[in-house]
Design an enzyme around this catalytic site. Structure first.
Site, PDB file in Angstrom:
ATOM      1  N   ARG A 268       0.830  -1.201   0.000  1.00  0.00           N
ATOM      2  CA  ARG A 268       0.000   0.000   0.000  1.00  0.00           C
ATOM      3  C   ARG A 268       0.871   1.260   0.000  1.00  0.00           C
ATOM      4  O   ARG A 268       1.686   1.463   0.902  1.00  0.00           O
ATOM      5  CB  ARG A 268      -0.898  -0.011   1.240  1.00  0.00           C
ATOM      6  N   GLU A 363     -14.986 -22.265  26.043  1.00  0.00           N
ATOM      7  CA  GLU A 363     -14.068 -23.103  26.835  1.00  0.00           C
ATOM      8  C   GLU A 363     -13.465 -22.332  28.005  1.00  0.00           C
ATOM      9  O   GLU A 363     -12.289 -22.439  28.302  1.00  0.00           O
ATOM     10  CB  GLU A 363     -12.982 -23.727  25.942  1.00  0.00           C
TER      11      GLU A 363
HETATM   12  C1  FAD Z   1     -19.977 -20.003  19.333  1.00  0.00           C
HETATM   13  C2  FAD Z   1     -20.048 -20.701  20.640  1.00  0.00           C
HETATM   14  C3  FAD Z   1     -19.741 -22.044  20.706  1.00  0.00           C
HETATM   15  C4  FAD Z   1     -19.831 -22.731  21.923  1.00  0.00           C
HETATM   16  N1  FAD Z   1     -19.622 -24.082  21.942  1.00  0.00           N
HETATM   17  C5  FAD Z   1     -19.863 -24.774  23.104  1.00  0.00           C
HETATM   18  C6  FAD Z   1     -19.815 -26.201  23.122  1.00  0.00           C
HETATM   19  O1  FAD Z   1     -19.520 -26.857  22.111  1.00  0.00           O
HETATM   20  N2  FAD Z   1     -20.115 -26.840  24.278  1.00  0.00           N
HETATM   21  C7  FAD Z   1     -20.454 -26.172  25.415  1.00  0.00           C
HETATM   22  O2  FAD Z   1     -20.718 -26.814  26.419  1.00  0.00           O
HETATM   23  N3  FAD Z   1     -20.494 -24.816  25.423  1.00  0.00           N
HETATM   24  C8  FAD Z   1     -20.239 -24.107  24.303  1.00  0.00           C
HETATM   25  N4  FAD Z   1     -20.310 -22.729  24.299  1.00  0.00           N
HETATM   26  C9  FAD Z   1     -20.659 -22.054  25.523  1.00  0.00           C
HETATM   27  C10 FAD Z   1     -19.517 -21.250  26.139  1.00  0.00           C
HETATM   28  O3  FAD Z   1     -18.568 -22.094  26.680  1.00  0.00           O
HETATM   29  C11 FAD Z   1     -20.120 -20.285  27.178  1.00  0.00           C
HETATM   30  O4  FAD Z   1     -20.823 -19.310  26.454  1.00  0.00           O
HETATM   31  C12 FAD Z   1     -19.087 -19.664  28.061  1.00  0.00           C
HETATM   32  O5  FAD Z   1     -18.550 -20.602  28.937  1.00  0.00           O
HETATM   33  C13 FAD Z   1     -19.639 -18.488  28.878  1.00  0.00           C
HETATM   34  O6  FAD Z   1     -20.853 -18.779  29.488  1.00  0.00           O
HETATM   35  P1  FAD Z   1     -22.075 -17.762  29.330  1.00  0.00           P
HETATM   36  O7  FAD Z   1     -22.240 -17.520  27.897  1.00  0.00           O
HETATM   37  O8  FAD Z   1     -23.230 -18.331  30.059  1.00  0.00           O
HETATM   38  O9  FAD Z   1     -21.598 -16.428  30.014  1.00  0.00           O
HETATM   39  P2  FAD Z   1     -21.693 -16.006  31.571  1.00  0.00           P
HETATM   40  O10 FAD Z   1     -21.160 -17.135  32.393  1.00  0.00           O
HETATM   41  O11 FAD Z   1     -23.027 -15.522  31.861  1.00  0.00           O
HETATM   42  O12 FAD Z   1     -20.647 -14.847  31.617  1.00  0.00           O
HETATM   43  C14 FAD Z   1     -20.949 -13.464  31.330  1.00  0.00           C
HETATM   44  C15 FAD Z   1     -19.746 -12.626  31.720  1.00  0.00           C
HETATM   45  O13 FAD Z   1     -19.559 -12.698  33.145  1.00  0.00           O
HETATM   46  C16 FAD Z   1     -18.271 -13.145  33.452  1.00  0.00           C
HETATM   47  N5  FAD Z   1     -18.325 -13.966  34.663  1.00  0.00           N
HETATM   48  C17 FAD Z   1     -19.153 -15.003  34.919  1.00  0.00           C
HETATM   49  N6  FAD Z   1     -18.881 -15.515  36.129  1.00  0.00           N
HETATM   50  C18 FAD Z   1     -17.862 -14.801  36.640  1.00  0.00           C
HETATM   51  C19 FAD Z   1     -17.118 -14.846  37.847  1.00  0.00           C
HETATM   52  N7  FAD Z   1     -17.368 -15.767  38.790  1.00  0.00           N
HETATM   53  N8  FAD Z   1     -16.131 -13.954  38.037  1.00  0.00           N
HETATM   54  C20 FAD Z   1     -15.857 -13.029  37.083  1.00  0.00           C
HETATM   55  N9  FAD Z   1     -16.520 -12.934  35.930  1.00  0.00           N
HETATM   56  C21 FAD Z   1     -17.499 -13.827  35.701  1.00  0.00           C
HETATM   57  C22 FAD Z   1     -17.849 -13.935  32.246  1.00  0.00           C
HETATM   58  O14 FAD Z   1     -16.454 -14.040  32.162  1.00  0.00           O
HETATM   59  C23 FAD Z   1     -18.440 -13.105  31.146  1.00  0.00           C
HETATM   60  O15 FAD Z   1     -17.591 -12.028  30.890  1.00  0.00           O
HETATM   61  C24 FAD Z   1     -20.200 -22.031  23.102  1.00  0.00           C
HETATM   62  C25 FAD Z   1     -20.473 -20.665  23.022  1.00  0.00           C
HETATM   63  C26 FAD Z   1     -20.434 -20.006  21.827  1.00  0.00           C
HETATM   64  C27 FAD Z   1     -20.782 -18.555  21.780  1.00  0.00           C
END
Ligand code: FAD
Lengths: 379, 263
Positions: A268, A363
């Site tokens: 670029r 994860e």
């Molecule tokens: C595209 C995709 C693929 C996935 N694939 C799989 C799969 O194959 N199998 C499976 O089982 N799961 C899967 N997941 C799920 C994924 O592992 C979860 O979304 C993840 O563990 C977070 O959980 P949550 O979404 O309920 O967020 P929450 O647990 O509600 O978290 C929300 C926020 O709060 C924070 N938080 C929560 N608790 C605490 C604490 N005690 N201290 C500080 N901060 C905290 C989190 O870090 C985050 O920033 C997938 C998710 C996505 C989006």
């Protein structure tokens, strides 16, 4: 100490690179744009030995350990994180859980076809009310003669709609908290097993992410993995190793962003010279390259610890935490270096930034990794 | 059926740098690959193995690092790898190389087919295959693009020409040189890679084991002398003369010649 890849791993790297260039990169933008699950790639990955890359030979795998696995994920992720997440969920979660904790019959019946790539696997731990707090499982499995009756749901499950074999967790004893959680193998097509609609995601858009719905599914007793109450512990063990390959995935995405950026800033021309002649641009490239190098060292070290039978849990958490956040930073900078073009879908960095973001979440979120790391240091 | 495939490890680039003093290639820092035509030769042998069964041996002459290329051949599916390696082989031209390879082939013995690639991307001579055929007094078919049929007695193959191909029937044993356009080499299976490195060994043979005197090998045994190397001048791209009718095209051509050359 030796930081060289041994020739065996060098060859795995070259083969995966070539495979990714020819078979994965070529469809990556299309499957992202159209949210198409790349079934044809899964068949090819099976033939190559990728679907069971870390699973020992006696169960139909390639026996390449986690070093081989991490290298393969890194190379494939440089081309397409949709493709690599299919492998991550299939091999490092579903197949590995059966390998680590399943009995002989379960391994013959379920692990062998998974490792050979004849069947696709998924892993269901997360529920609407059990995300980071995975122990808060509401799915239940009640023993009823020769089978368990499974009720509840799982959310965000990778490979959800396309898998054949599912490893899932459920409460067998609600009074015991996380010691009441057990793990089961269930199959697509069983009565009472259905799926929610596919999620419309920001990144890894070709991958399948769906809800699993369980309504009075009869799970034969012999499909319980390990013993009742061990499910949570087994799932956490599986995730410990899985983090190595999620870190490798983030690393590969970041490497691709760096490569794209290097190419672009040399080509670029602005102010009558390539961007790469501007010191501020040079320093951005230097920072990106340093971060990528750091990440690679963490990933390879974690894999080495695991393959050599050493304790690797903290190292894999560090690798996952660092690489995922690093990938977000590096892909973000890559877009900056591309200017307006980086914001347009014709350029690969646009997809890379969207794909990088999920590695900070699944994860175990970054916050959960920090909790794991700090509690091991400050205990 | 026993097939021997001769392969060469070459630097992976079309822009190899040349040491201006010695007129030889600078190999440092350039990744090595199996020469593309040779890889196609391995694939062609493996296709025969898949279809009707064959024992495939990959053979190379080179430094100890060339073992990696042999292992890649094994990972693709070859059964044995043999490395001809010794100080005496260093500096070989095509004549000395083909002599050494022929020595290796004789020691392996009992072969039905010898495959080589058409030519190596770092030398482009296309001489080694034909020379092996002469050393072994075997029929040779160069530029093989397709093997139509094969059994222990004879083979029918297509030989690529500039504007088509010829079909040739040949009695075996014979030497074929294969062109890379003939196939898409398979990816080595990852499980097989692990086996190849963990459980298989490469035989290393020197000049004594292949019964050749060191005077006939390496630099001493090489009649070729490199006088000078140079980069060929880049040809300007051709130009299409357009026109709606033949007459117009001829007129445009004449105008072009007049304006650019005569004037
Ligand atoms: C595209 C995709 C693929 C996935 N694939 C799989 C799969 O194959 N199998 C499976 O089982 N799961 C899967 N997941 C799920 C994924 O592992 C979860 O979304 C993840 O563990 C977070 O959980 P949550 O979404 O309920 O967020 P929450 O647990 O509600 O978290 C929300 C926020 O709060 C924070 N938080 C929560 N608790 C605490 C604490 N005690 N201290 C500080 N901060 C905290 C989190 O870090 C985050 O920033 C997938 C998710 C996505 C989006």
């Amino acid at each position: 100490m030796d930081f060289n890849l041994d020739p065996k791993h060098q060859m795995i790297k070259e083969v995966c690179r070539k495979f990714a260039d020819n078979e994965v990169e070529t469809i990556a933008a299309e499957i992202d744009e159209t949210e198409r699950f790349p079934l044809e790639t899964i068949e090819k990955m099976g033939k190559l030995g990728l679907m069971g890359i870390s699973i020992p030979k006696e169960y139909g795998g390639a026996g390449a350990g986690y070093t081989g696995f991490a290298i393969a994920i890194e190379e494939i992720s440089k081309s397409c994180a949709t493709t690599s997440v299919i492998l991550v969920a299939h091999t490092s979660l579903c197949a590995s859980m059966i390998y680590n904790s399943g009995n002989k019959e379960q391994k013959q019946k379920y692990l062998v076809p998974l490792a050979k790539g004849e069947k696709l696997g998924a892993f269901g731990l997360t529920e609407p009310n059990a995300g980071s707090d995975a122990s808060n499982q509401q799915t239940t499995a009640v023993l009823n003669g020769d089978h368990y009756l499974l009720n509840g749901s799982k959310i965000f499950i990778t490979n959800g709609a396309h898998a054949d074999t599912y490893v899932i967790t459920a409460m067998t004893d609600t009074s015991k908290g996380l010691r009441g959680i057990s793990a089961f193998i269930i199959e697509k097509g069983w009565e009472g097993f259905s799926f929610g609609p596919p999620e419309n995601k920001m990144g890894i858009r070709g991958s399948s992410t769906t809800e699993l719905i369980f309504q009075d599914i009869k799970v034969p007793k012999e499909n319980l993995i390990g013993k009742e109450g061990q499910g949570f512990k087994m799932a956490m063990m599986t995730l410990d190793a899985g983090r190595i390959v999620v870190a490798a995935q983030a690393l590969g995405i970041a490497e691709a962003a760096l490569e794209e950026s290097i190419k672009y800033v040399k080509e670029r021309i602005q102010f009558k010279k390539p961007l790469s002649k501007q010191q501020i641009i040079q320093f951005m490239i230097a920072d990106m390259a340093t971060e990528v190098e750091n990440g690679r060292n963490l990933v390879y070290k974690s894999a080495w610890l695991k393959d050599n039978g050493k304790s690797f849990g903290i190292s894999s958490s560090m690798a996952k935490l660092y690489c995922s956040e690093m990938a977000s930073r590096v892909t973000n900078k890559a877009i900056q270096l591309h200017g307006g073009y980086g914001y347009i879908k014709d350029y690969k960095v646009e997809r890379l930034m969207r794909d990088a973001r999920i590695t900070e979440i699944y994860e175990g979120t970054s916050e959960i990794q920090r909790t794991v790391i700090s509690s091991s240091i400050l205990k | 059926m026993k097939i021997i495939v001769c392969i060469k490890q070459v630097p992976d680039t079309n822009e190899v740098k040349i040491d201006p003093k010695t007129n030889t290639l600078i190999r440092e820092g350039v990744p090595s690959i199996i020469n593309p035509d040779d890889k196609a030769a391995i694939e062609e042998a493996l296709k025969i193995k898949d279809k009707q069964g064959a024992e495939v041996t990959v053979l190379t002459m080179g430094p100890p690092q060339a073992e990696y290329a042999l292992r890649e051949g094994l990972a693709m599916g070859a059964d044995k790898g043999i490395l001809l390696s010794s100080r005496s082989f260093a500096g070989s031209d095509t004549w000395a190389t083909s002599l050494a390879l022929s020595g290796g082939i004789k020691k392996i013995g009992n072969y039905d087919l010898i495959f080589c690639g058409r030519q190596a991307i770092d030398g482009d001579t296309a001489q080694v295959g034909p020379e092996i055929a002469e050393h072994l007094d075997l029929p040779q078919i160069t530029y093989v693009s397709k093997i139509r049929s094969i059994n222990k007695e004879k083979a029918v193959v297509e030989r690529a020409l500039e504007d088509g191909y010829e079909v040739i029937e040949v009695t075996l044993p014979a030497v074929f040189t294969i062109i890379k356009e003939s196939n898409n080499p398979r990816y080595p299976n990852i499980g097989r890679i692990i086996d190849v490195f963990d459980n298989m060994s490469i035989d290393v043979w020197d000049e004594i084991m292949i019964k050749l005197e060191s005077e006939k090998l390496g630099l001493k045994g090489s009649p070729t002398q490199v006088l000078r190397t140079f980069t060929p001048p880049i040809k300007a791209p051709g130009k299409m003369i357009e026109g709606n009718t033949d007459k117009e095209k001829v007129l445009n051509l004449l105008n072009n010649l007049y304006n650019n050359i005569v004037k």
